[in-house]
Each structure stands twice: as C-alpha cells, then as structure tokens.
Motif scaffolding. Structure first.
Motif, PDB file in Angstrom:
ATOM      1  N   ALA A   1      34.907  14.119  12.200  1.00 49.08           N
ATOM      2  CA  ALA A   1      34.845  13.276  11.003  1.00 49.08           C
ATOM      3  C   ALA A   1      35.199  11.830  11.365  1.00 49.08           C
ATOM      4  O   ALA A   1      34.574  10.891  10.860  1.00 49.08           O
ATOM      5  N   GLU A   2      36.174  11.630  12.246  1.00 53.05           N
ATOM      6  CA  GLU A   2      36.533  10.263  12.644  1.00 53.05           C
ATOM      7  C   GLU A   2      35.384   9.581  13.371  1.00 53.05           C
ATOM      8  O   GLU A   2      35.092   8.411  13.117  1.00 53.05           O
ATOM      9  N   ALA A   3      34.720  10.298  14.255  1.00 55.37           N
ATOM     10  CA  ALA A   3      33.570   9.710  14.966  1.00 55.37           C
ATOM     11  C   ALA A   3      32.475   9.323  13.975  1.00 55.37           C
ATOM     12  O   ALA A   3      31.841   8.272  14.107  1.00 55.37           O
ATOM     13  N   LEU A   4      32.256  10.173  12.955  1.00 59.88           N
ATOM     14  CA  LEU A   4      31.257   9.831  11.942  1.00 59.88           C
ATOM     15  C   LEU A   4      31.707   8.604  11.148  1.00 59.88           C
ATOM     16  O   LEU A   4      30.909   7.703  10.895  1.00 59.88           O
ATOM     17  N   MET A   5      32.998   8.547  10.797  1.00 62.20           N
ATOM     18  CA  MET A   5      33.510   7.380  10.075  1.00 62.20           C
ATOM     19  C   MET A   5      33.282   6.116  10.888  1.00 62.20           C
ATOM     20  O   MET A   5      32.794   5.107  10.372  1.00 62.20           O
ATOM     21  N   ARG A   6      33.606   6.153  12.181  1.00 66.52           N
ATOM     22  CA  ARG A   6      33.414   4.989  13.052  1.00 66.52           C
ATOM     23  C   ARG A   6      31.928   4.618  13.127  1.00 66.52           C
ATOM     24  O   ARG A   6      31.575   3.444  13.075  1.00 66.52           O
ATOM     25  N   SER A   7      31.071   5.615  13.222  1.00 67.39           N
ATOM     26  CA  SER A   7      29.633   5.332  13.334  1.00 67.39           C
ATOM     27  C   SER A   7      29.081   4.762  12.029  1.00 67.39           C
ATOM     28  O   SER A   7      28.183   3.913  12.052  1.00 67.39           O
ATOM     29  N   ARG A   8      29.630   5.192  10.910  1.00 68.41           N
ATOM     30  CA  ARG A   8      29.185   4.643   9.624  1.00 68.41           C
ATOM     31  C   ARG A   8      29.652   3.194   9.476  1.00 68.41           C
ATOM     32  O   ARG A   8      28.907   2.357   8.994  1.00 68.41           O
ATOM     33  N   TYR A   9      30.864   2.896   9.919  1.00 66.30           N
ATOM     34  CA  TYR A   9      31.318   1.504   9.910  1.00 66.30           C
ATOM     35  C   TYR A   9      30.371   0.658  10.776  1.00 66.30           C
ATOM     36  O   TYR A   9      29.927  -0.412  10.357  1.00 66.30           O
ATOM     37  N   SER A  10      30.059   1.139  11.971  1.00 67.15           N
ATOM     38  CA  SER A  10      29.141   0.400  12.856  1.00 67.15           C
ATOM     39  C   SER A  10      27.779   0.217  12.210  1.00 67.15           C
ATOM     40  O   SER A  10      27.133  -0.815  12.388  1.00 67.15           O
TER      41      SER A  10
ATOM     42  N   ASP B   1      24.439  -5.889   1.708  1.00 69.36           N
ATOM     43  CA  ASP B   1      24.513  -7.340   1.557  1.00 69.36           C
ATOM     44  C   ASP B   1      24.349  -7.986   2.931  1.00 69.36           C
ATOM     45  O   ASP B   1      25.218  -7.821   3.801  1.00 69.36           O
ATOM     46  N   PRO B   2      23.245  -8.698   3.178  1.00 66.83           N
ATOM     47  CA  PRO B   2      23.023  -9.300   4.496  1.00 66.83           C
ATOM     48  C   PRO B   2      24.035 -10.391   4.834  1.00 66.83           C
ATOM     49  O   PRO B   2      24.215 -10.726   6.004  1.00 66.83           O
ATOM     50  N   GLY B   3      24.756 -10.901   3.836  1.00 69.43           N
ATOM     51  CA  GLY B   3      25.758 -11.926   4.081  1.00 69.43           C
ATOM     52  C   GLY B   3      27.140 -11.375   4.417  1.00 69.43           C
ATOM     53  O   GLY B   3      28.032 -12.119   4.806  1.00 69.43           O
ATOM     54  N   MET B   4      27.309 -10.056   4.286  1.00 70.55           N
ATOM     55  CA  MET B   4      28.606  -9.428   4.567  1.00 70.55           C
ATOM     56  C   MET B   4      28.865  -9.446   6.070  1.00 70.55           C
ATOM     57  O   MET B   4      28.008  -9.035   6.849  1.00 70.55           O
ATOM     58  N   ARG B   5      30.035  -9.917   6.470  1.00 67.69           N
ATOM     59  CA  ARG B   5      30.411  -9.960   7.887  1.00 67.69           C
ATOM     60  C   ARG B   5      31.652  -9.104   8.099  1.00 67.69           C
ATOM     61  O   ARG B   5      32.764  -9.509   7.781  1.00 67.69           O
ATOM     62  N   TRP B   6      31.436  -7.890   8.605  1.00 74.93           N
ATOM     63  CA  TRP B   6      32.536  -6.978   8.908  1.00 74.93           C
ATOM     64  C   TRP B   6      33.196  -7.459  10.199  1.00 74.93           C
ATOM     65  O   TRP B   6      32.509  -7.817  11.155  1.00 74.93           O
ATOM     66  N   THR B   7      34.536  -7.437  10.238  1.00 71.93           N
ATOM     67  CA  THR B   7      35.247  -8.010  11.379  1.00 71.93           C
ATOM     68  C   THR B   7      36.147  -7.037  12.118  1.00 71.93           C
ATOM     69  O   THR B   7      36.686  -7.393  13.163  1.00 71.93           O
ATOM     70  N   GLY B   8      36.334  -5.818  11.605  1.00 74.97           N
ATOM     71  CA  GLY B   8      37.164  -4.868  12.334  1.00 74.97           C
ATOM     72  C   GLY B   8      37.445  -3.602  11.560  1.00 74.97           C
ATOM     73  O   GLY B   8      37.402  -3.586  10.329  1.00 74.97           O
ATOM     74  N   LEU B   9      37.727  -2.552  12.311  1.00 74.10           N
ATOM     75  CA  LEU B   9      38.033  -1.247  11.729  1.00 74.10           C
ATOM     76  C   LEU B   9      39.347  -0.754  12.309  1.00 74.10           C
ATOM     77  O   LEU B   9      39.554  -0.787  13.521  1.00 74.10           O
TER      78      LEU B   9
ATOM     79  N   SER C   1      31.477  -4.190  23.600  1.00 74.00           N
ATOM     80  CA  SER C   1      32.110  -3.001  23.039  1.00 74.00           C
ATOM     81  C   SER C   1      31.514  -2.704  21.663  1.00 74.00           C
ATOM     82  O   SER C   1      30.967  -3.565  20.994  1.00 74.00           O
ATOM     83  N   CYS C   2      31.655  -1.475  21.274  1.00 69.04           N
ATOM     84  CA  CYS C   2      31.084  -0.993  20.013  1.00 69.04           C
ATOM     85  C   CYS C   2      31.792  -1.647  18.824  1.00 69.04           C
ATOM     86  O   CYS C   2      33.010  -1.864  18.863  1.00 69.04           O
ATOM     87  N   PRO C   3      31.054  -1.928  17.741  1.00 70.39           N
ATOM     88  CA  PRO C   3      31.690  -2.499  16.543  1.00 70.39           C
ATOM     89  C   PRO C   3      32.804  -1.625  15.967  1.00 70.39           C
ATOM     90  O   PRO C   3      33.686  -2.129  15.284  1.00 70.39           O
ATOM     91  N   CYS C   4      32.787  -0.320  16.252  1.00 71.86           N
ATOM     92  CA  CYS C   4      33.779   0.587  15.675  1.00 71.86           C
ATOM     93  C   CYS C   4      35.171   0.373  16.237  1.00 71.86           C
ATOM     94  O   CYS C   4      36.128   0.950  15.729  1.00 71.86           O
ATOM     95  N   GLY C   5      35.302  -0.443  17.282  1.00 69.34           N
ATOM     96  CA  GLY C   5      36.613  -0.734  17.837  1.00 69.34           C
ATOM     97  C   GLY C   5      36.943  -0.013  19.123  1.00 69.34           C
ATOM     98  O   GLY C   5      37.909  -0.355  19.795  1.00 69.34           O
ATOM     99  N   LEU C   6      36.152   0.984  19.490  1.00 77.61           N
ATOM    100  CA  LEU C   6      36.375   1.653  20.765  1.00 77.61           C
ATOM    101  C   LEU C   6      35.820   0.774  21.883  1.00 77.61           C
ATOM    102  O   LEU C   6      34.935  -0.047  21.653  1.00 77.61           O
ATOM    103  N   LEU C   7      36.326   0.947  23.073  1.00 81.98           N
ATOM    104  CA  LEU C   7      35.963   0.056  24.175  1.00 81.98           C
ATOM    105  C   LEU C   7      34.649   0.407  24.857  1.00 81.98           C
ATOM    106  O   LEU C   7      34.238  -0.283  25.768  1.00 81.98           O
TER     107      LEU C   7
END
Length: 124
Positions: free
Chosen positions: A31-40, A66-74, A5-11
């Motif tokens: 705008a929400e789709a762009l926000m999700r895509s920017r998070y991804s 930052d290559p050490g940053m680990r995003w875990t959810g939106l 599944s996509c990192p943005c949280g959609l299935l």
C-alpha cells in the motif's frame, strides 16, 4: 535512464521506482508503494494511472488535474498493514505543494491481487 531521484522521495531513479508502476511493467507490492506511486503520478500529471489505481467502487468518472499545481515533497508519517500479507492497509502522509501541504490518511485494498486506493480522510 535518468539519474534523477523519484518524485516519491526515494533515492532510486524514477524509471526504477514509480515509473515502472506508471508504465504497468510492475505492480506496487505494498500500500505504501502504491501511495508513493500515486503521489508521483500527481507530480507527473498522469491522471490515467491515478484512475487505474483507484478502487472501482470509489473511482470518479474523470479526473482533472490542475496543471499549475507544483508538488514539492512527500512524507510518509505512518503505515498500518498494507504488506504482501494483508488485504487492506492505511498510509498517513503529508504531501507538500507550493504554498501549503495536504495531510491525509488513505485507505487501500487489494482488488484481484493489486493494491488500489479506496479513499482518504483529510487531517489537520
């Protein structure tokens, strides 16, 4: 094609979701789709996409991720306007990372028909 599944949280699979925006084969329709895509893009380390979808008036000259940053959810908390019928929109979200979270209300505008990120206000 990946079944993850996509990192943005959609299935949807990444390629069918935010990946198509990152590859420029489609443009985010809201705008929400762009926000999700920017998070991804943050998750994937795609600084070029982030710069490309930043409003020209507020875009930084460069962007160092930052290559050490680990995003875990939106989590999308609220949206206002930002549909195909609007020229502006806001998205309030919480992006989690290892060790904390970022809470922001982001502003988006259309430039030449495409949604772009303008700026954001950090919230407690």
């Amino acid at each position: 094609m990946s079944t993850r599944s996509c990192p943005c949280g959609l299935l949807q699979a990444y390629e069918a979701c935010c990946g198509r925006y990152h590859s420029a084969s489609a443009a985010a329709p809201t705008a929400e789709a762009l926000m999700r895509s920017r998070y991804s893009a943050f998750v994937k380390g795609d600084a070029a996409y982030l710069l490309r979808t930043w409003h020209p008036r507020t875009r930084p000259g460069t962007l160092e991720l930052d290559p050490g940053m680990r995003w875990t959810g939106l989590e999308i908390l609220d949206t206002s306007d930002g549909s195909a019928f609007h020229s502006t929109g806001t998205v309030e979200f919480r992006a989690s990372y290892r060790g904390g979270s970022l809470h922001e209300r982001s502003r988006f505008e259309r430039v030449d028909g495409a949604w772009v990120y303008v700026d954001g206000e950090f919230l407690p």
